[in-house]
Design a protein around this motif. Structure first.
Motif, PDB file in Angstrom:
ATOM      1  N   GLN A 114       0.836  -1.187   0.000  1.00  0.00           N
ATOM      2  CA  GLN A 114       0.000   0.000   0.000  1.00  0.00           C
ATOM      3  C   GLN A 114       0.878   1.246   0.000  1.00  0.00           C
ATOM      4  O   GLN A 114       1.902   1.295   0.682  1.00  0.00           O
ATOM      5  CB  GLN A 114      -0.927   0.037   1.216  1.00  0.00           C
ATOM      6  CG  GLN A 114      -2.114  -0.919   1.130  1.00  0.00           C
ATOM      7  CD  GLN A 114      -3.128  -0.652   2.219  1.00  0.00           C
ATOM      8  OE1 GLN A 114      -2.775  -0.415   3.370  1.00  0.00           O
ATOM      9  NE2 GLN A 114      -4.404  -0.703   1.863  1.00  0.00           N
ATOM     10  N   ASP A 118       0.269   5.701  -0.624  1.00  0.00           N
ATOM     11  CA  ASP A 118      -0.492   6.871  -1.054  1.00  0.00           C
ATOM     12  C   ASP A 118       0.426   8.078  -0.925  1.00  0.00           C
ATOM     13  O   ASP A 118       0.392   8.807   0.059  1.00  0.00           O
ATOM     14  CB  ASP A 118      -1.752   7.041  -0.206  1.00  0.00           C
ATOM     15  CG  ASP A 118      -2.658   8.145  -0.741  1.00  0.00           C
ATOM     16  OD1 ASP A 118      -2.366   8.672  -1.825  1.00  0.00           O
ATOM     17  OD2 ASP A 118      -3.657   8.474  -0.080  1.00  0.00           O
ATOM     18  N   THR A 162      -0.068   5.844  -6.159  1.00  0.00           N
ATOM     19  CA  THR A 162      -0.954   5.025  -5.336  1.00  0.00           C
ATOM     20  C   THR A 162      -0.729   3.543  -5.620  1.00  0.00           C
ATOM     21  O   THR A 162      -0.650   3.134  -6.781  1.00  0.00           O
ATOM     22  CB  THR A 162      -2.432   5.365  -5.600  1.00  0.00           C
ATOM     23  OG1 THR A 162      -2.635   6.762  -5.395  1.00  0.00           O
ATOM     24  CG2 THR A 162      -3.340   4.579  -4.679  1.00  0.00           C
ATOM     25  N   ASP A 167      -2.506  -0.116  -4.029  1.00  0.00           N
ATOM     26  CA  ASP A 167      -3.565  -0.573  -3.133  1.00  0.00           C
ATOM     27  C   ASP A 167      -3.665  -2.096  -3.185  1.00  0.00           C
ATOM     28  O   ASP A 167      -4.115  -2.658  -4.177  1.00  0.00           O
ATOM     29  CB  ASP A 167      -4.892   0.069  -3.542  1.00  0.00           C
ATOM     30  CG  ASP A 167      -6.003  -0.240  -2.549  1.00  0.00           C
ATOM     31  OD1 ASP A 167      -5.677  -0.640  -1.409  1.00  0.00           O
ATOM     32  OD2 ASP A 167      -7.179  -0.072  -2.908  1.00  0.00           O
ATOM     33  N   HIS A 168      -3.229  -2.755  -2.106  1.00  0.00           N
ATOM     34  CA  HIS A 168      -3.335  -4.217  -1.964  1.00  0.00           C
ATOM     35  C   HIS A 168      -2.613  -4.972  -3.085  1.00  0.00           C
ATOM     36  O   HIS A 168      -3.073  -5.998  -3.551  1.00  0.00           O
ATOM     37  CB  HIS A 168      -4.806  -4.650  -1.898  1.00  0.00           C
ATOM     38  CG  HIS A 168      -5.570  -3.996  -0.805  1.00  0.00           C
ATOM     39  ND1 HIS A 168      -5.265  -4.181   0.529  1.00  0.00           N
ATOM     40  CD2 HIS A 168      -6.606  -3.132  -0.833  1.00  0.00           C
ATOM     41  CE1 HIS A 168      -6.094  -3.469   1.270  1.00  0.00           C
ATOM     42  NE2 HIS A 168      -6.910  -2.823   0.466  1.00  0.00           N
TER      43      HIS A 168
END
Length: 278
Positions: free
Chosen positions: A32, A34, A80, A82-83
């Motif tokens: 992850q 951001d 970004t 994500d997973h």
């Protein structure tokens, strides 16, 4: 050469990344991320493995280890993940000319560039003069490849036959942005009008300029990109032909089979069977 983890990226403290006194590489293994929107220094963004979403000046681009993105000084960047297990690599260069303005598009990574990024990431900050020389040589060769890509893009942009250099290069960047969108979103339904809007052009001008630059219409480019993806999936043998048809963006198996044969000379099933006999 300075090596830092992504948690040390200055974007977490400010939306502006200052010029670095030395070449600086940020990387880490993670699932992850951001990284806040910030002004970038001139650099290169890629991954050693995994996929990440890089939003550059408001436009999302998917980057993996087979591709890389050149970022100009002052561009707005947000990263970004994500997973998804991923190891992003953000390499910033020191002392690049202020007037460097590379076309910010997704470039295909050559085997040599992928190997250089892998080797550079494996080195750690050290006082060893040998390691310092290694990293410096890798960075120099990477910059040389970027320069060659710039020269190629400049030559390619001349196909637009626009006299004013600034206008020609601006049109090239807009058309490349639409082309990259097709590359990353080929499974979606994409209209000429949508693509023209991405390039900030009217439909007729976009169609004419795109064909002049890439020697095919946006629709033809989209079909060819889908066929390329279908061939790759057929080689893996993990999905049925019907599943591949849907995965690359067609609802009709008959249309998929017709277009596939039109461009390859064989049906999808024949293509897969031929692969089995090789």
């Amino acid at each position: 050469m300075l090596y830092l983890g992504l948690d040390a990226h200055p974007a977490y403290a400010t939306n502006e990344v200052a010029s670095f006194g030395q070449h600086t590489l940020f990387t880490a293994r993670l699932s992850q991320l951001d990284l806040p929107s910030h002004q970038s220094n001139f650099g290169l963004i890629t991954t050693l493995y995994g996929v990440m979403d890089v939003k550059i000046n408001g436009i999302s681009k998917l980057i993996d280890n087979s591709s890389f993105l050149i970022v100009n000084r002052g561009s707005s960047i947000q990263v970004t993940i994500d997973h998804e297990q991923c190891q992003p690599v953000l390499l910033y260069f020191k002392n690049t000319p202020d007037d460097w303005n590379i076309t910010e598009r997704v470039y295909q990574a050559t085997p040599s560039l992928k190997e250089r990024i892998k080797n550079l990431s494996s080195l750690t900050e050290s006082c060893s003069s040998f390691i310092s020389m290694q990293s410096d040589a890798i960075v120099r060769s990477t910059l040389a490849e970027i320069v060659s890509l710039t020269q190629y893009s400049t030559e390619q942009s001349k196909q637009l036959a626009v006299k004013k250099k600034g206008t020609r290069e601006d049109n090239f960047k807009k058309l490349a942005t639409a082309r990259d969108w097709i590359e990353n979103n080929f499974a979606q339904s994409l209209s000429l009008h949508q693509l023209a809007q991405m390039a900030s052009m009217n439909d007729e001008h976009f169609l004419r300029q795109f064909k002049k630059l890439y020697n095919k219409t946006p629709h033809q480019y989209l079909i060819d990109r889908r066929i390329q993806a279908a061939r790759e999936l057929l080689n893996t043998k993990e999905m049925s032909v019907q599943e591949i048809c849907s995965a690359v963006g067609w609802e009709s198996l008959a249309t998929f089979s017709h277009l596939f044969k039109q461009r390859t000379g064989v049906t999808p099933g024949e293509y897969r069977n031929a692969e089995d006999t090789r």
